[in-house]
Each structure stands twice: as C-alpha cells, then as structure tokens.
Design an enzyme around this catalytic site. Structure first.
Site, PDB file in Angstrom:
ATOM      1  N   GLY A 127      20.515 -35.815  32.155  1.00  6.77           N
ATOM      2  CA  GLY A 127      20.441 -34.621  32.994  1.00  6.77           C
ATOM      3  C   GLY A 127      20.814 -34.768  34.458  1.00  6.77           C
ATOM      4  CD  GLU A 162      14.085 -37.016  35.246  1.00  7.85           C
ATOM      5  OE1 GLU A 162      15.197 -36.490  35.057  1.00  7.85           O
ATOM      6  OE2 GLU A 162      13.278 -37.207  34.340  1.00  7.85           O
ATOM      7  CG  ASP A 164       8.580 -29.741  31.841  1.00 11.11           C
ATOM      8  OD1 ASP A 164       8.099 -28.706  32.319  1.00 11.11           O
ATOM      9  OD2 ASP A 164       8.730 -29.910  30.618  1.00 11.11           O
ATOM     10  CB  THR A 165       4.783 -32.969  31.167  1.00  8.88           C
ATOM     11  OG1 THR A 165       5.661 -34.063  30.909  1.00  8.88           O
ATOM     12  CG2 THR A 165       5.021 -31.869  30.166  1.00  8.88           C
ATOM     13  N   GLY A 166       5.797 -34.367  33.942  1.00  8.90           N
ATOM     14  CA  GLY A 166       5.633 -35.541  34.803  1.00  8.90           C
ATOM     15  C   GLY A 166       5.503 -36.835  34.022  1.00  8.90           C
ATOM     16  CE  LYS A 177      10.807 -25.759  33.213  1.00  8.86           C
ATOM     17  NZ  LYS A 177      10.871 -26.060  31.766  1.00  8.86           N
ATOM     18  CG  ASP A 232      20.188 -30.746  27.253  1.00  6.51           C
ATOM     19  OD1 ASP A 232      19.299 -31.119  28.041  1.00  6.51           O
ATOM     20  OD2 ASP A 232      20.138 -30.943  26.029  1.00  6.51           O
ATOM     21  NE  ARG A 248      23.469 -33.115  28.612  1.00  4.77           N
ATOM     22  CZ  ARG A 248      22.162 -33.352  28.661  1.00  4.77           C
ATOM     23  NH1 ARG A 248      21.503 -33.146  29.776  1.00  4.77           N
ATOM     24  NH2 ARG A 248      21.515 -33.784  27.605  1.00  4.77           N
TER      25      ARG A 248
HETATM   26  P1  IMP Z   1       8.786 -34.420  31.789  1.00  2.00           P
HETATM   27  O1  IMP Z   1       8.075 -33.407  30.916  1.00  2.00           O
HETATM   28  O2  IMP Z   1       8.426 -34.253  33.249  1.00  2.00           O
HETATM   29  O3  IMP Z   1       8.548 -35.801  31.281  1.00  2.00           O
HETATM   30  O4  IMP Z   1      10.351 -34.106  31.693  1.00  2.00           O
HETATM   31  C1  IMP Z   1      11.077 -34.603  30.622  1.00  2.00           C
HETATM   32  C2  IMP Z   1      12.492 -34.163  30.539  1.00  2.00           C
HETATM   33  O5  IMP Z   1      12.504 -32.929  29.832  1.00  2.00           O
HETATM   34  C3  IMP Z   1      13.284 -33.888  31.801  1.00  2.00           C
HETATM   35  O6  IMP Z   1      13.865 -35.029  32.343  1.00  2.00           O
HETATM   36  C4  IMP Z   1      14.387 -33.002  31.226  1.00  2.00           C
HETATM   37  O7  IMP Z   1      15.406 -33.788  30.674  1.00  2.00           O
HETATM   38  C5  IMP Z   1      13.688 -32.256  30.115  1.00  2.00           C
HETATM   39  N1  IMP Z   1      13.366 -30.870  30.531  1.00  2.00           N
HETATM   40  C6  IMP Z   1      12.164 -30.378  30.906  1.00  2.00           C
HETATM   41  N2  IMP Z   1      12.247 -29.059  31.212  1.00  2.00           N
HETATM   42  C7  IMP Z   1      13.548 -28.726  31.014  1.00  2.00           C
HETATM   43  C8  IMP Z   1      14.280 -27.486  31.173  1.00  2.00           C
HETATM   44  O8  IMP Z   1      13.760 -26.417  31.548  1.00  2.00           O
HETATM   45  N3  IMP Z   1      15.614 -27.545  30.881  1.00  2.00           N
HETATM   46  C9  IMP Z   1      16.238 -28.679  30.461  1.00  2.00           C
HETATM   47  N4  IMP Z   1      15.593 -29.853  30.305  1.00  2.00           N
HETATM   48  C10 IMP Z   1      14.260 -29.869  30.581  1.00  2.00           C
HETATM   49 MG    MG Z   2      15.825 -35.809  31.415  1.00  2.00          MG
END
Ligand code: IMP
Ligand code: MG
Length: 169
Positions: free
Chosen positions: A42, A94, A98-100, A126, A154, A160
């Site tokens: 991403g 990054e 999102d969740t972190g 987010k 994506d 993308r």
């Molecule tokens: P995490 O939940 O913070 O671990 O994020 C994990 C990954 O989920 C990110 O690096 C993105 O690749 C993907 N992701 C989370 N939210 C989105 C979104 O809204 N669009 C596209 N990819 C997302």
């Molecule tokens: Mg990612």
C-alpha cells in the site's frame, strides 16, 4: 461493493499535504542519518512522492507483511529488502493506520534491530478503529470508517493506481 463517485481527497490536495509532510520531516530530521522503510504494498505510491519532498540524504527500504486469515493479531514479515536499520533514524511509512496491529508488531520487531530512533508516518489514519495503542508521528489525513482506495490503497487488489482517494460503498 462498488467504487464511490465521491472524491475524498483530490490529486492536488494530496500533493500539497505530501509537500507539507516532507517539509516537516526535513526540519525534524535535519543533520540526522535517516532511513525510510515503506510497508508494501500500500505505501509504495506515498513513499515515492514523500521522499522527493524530503531534502535530506535518505536510504530507502521496503518490507511486506502478511495478515493471517485465522486471527487479525497474527502478522509476519514476508519480504525484507536489503536494508540497514541499526544506528539509523528510522521513518516507517504506512498507507493507513487502522487497528494499529500491523504497526505495533512491526515497531517491536524493528526496535530489536537497534535503530537510533523510530518514527511513524502514515498517509491515512482511521482512529475510530484502533485496537492497540499506537501514536503516529506524522499523519497525512484522518479518514472516516470506510474502506478507502486509491493512491496505493486497494480493495481486493484493485484501485491502487487511482491518483485520488475515494472509497467502496
Ligand atoms: P492495521 O489494522 O492498522 O493493522 O492495518 C492493516 C492494513 O490493512 C493496512 O496496512 C492496510 O493495508 C489495510 N487497510 C486497513 N484499512 C484499509 C482501507 O480502508 N483501505 C485499504 N486498505 C486498508
Ligand atoms: Mg498495508
């Protein structure tokens, strides 16, 4: 799910924000040995634009993470480009926080490699979805709780290459 026609951030708005981030990073890291580590896939578009707005010598590396189907808490490093972390001021880049979970796991792994410092730069944030406590140092834009696409992000491997930011609905 379909691609929304609404543009969340235009190409011009993104370019301006990336310029600002580059300027801020340049000021904060002036005189320091710096390395940019992009998280694939991403972040590749953001990394390419961001480094051209950083007026410092930088090393560039990439790594790719896999997310397990079994649990969102299971992630592992899939690919790691030849890249020295030890002794550098690391900027982890990054696409979206999102969740972190991804960044929490990664910063722990990277800290063990002995960098002088670790900073996090995420194009999007987010905050509503956060499950682990992680504070980014630089954020491009906050986004609502939607599946956003474009500028490297994506949906099922597509979109993308959109130069602006939109979402699935
Ligand atoms: P995490 O939940 O913070 O671990 O994020 C994990 C990954 O989920 C990110 O690096 C993105 O690749 C993907 N992701 C989370 N939210 C989105 C979104 O809204 N669009 C596209 N990819 C997302
Ligand atoms: Mg990612």
């Amino acid at each position: 799910m379909n691609l929304s026609r609404e543009i969340l951030r235009s190409e011009a708005e993104i370019a301006e924000r990336v310029r600002q981030l580059g300027r801020q990073i340049t000021t904060d890291l002036e005189g320091k040995e710096m390395a940019v580590l992009g998280i694939l896939k991403g972040s590749f578009v953001f990394v390419a634009d961001l480094i051209r707005q950083i007026r410092l010598p930088v090393q560039i590396g990439f790594l790719e993470i896999s997310h397990s189907e079994k649990s969102e808490f299971l992630t592992e490093i899939l690919f790691y480009s030849n890249f020295k972390v030890e002794g550098t001021n690391l900027l982890v880049v990054e696409d979206i926080l999102d969740t972190g979970i991804t960044l929490a796991y990664l910063t722990e792994q990277l800290a063990a490699k002995g960098p002088k410092s670790i900073r996090i730069c995420t194009f999007l944030d987010k905050p509503e979805r956060r499950k682990v406590d992680i504070q980014p140092d630089y954020v491009g834009f906050p986004v609502p709780n939607k599946h956003v696409v474009g500028y490297g992000l994506d949906f099922q491997g597509r979109f993308r290459n959109l130069p602006y930011l939109t979402y699935m609905e």
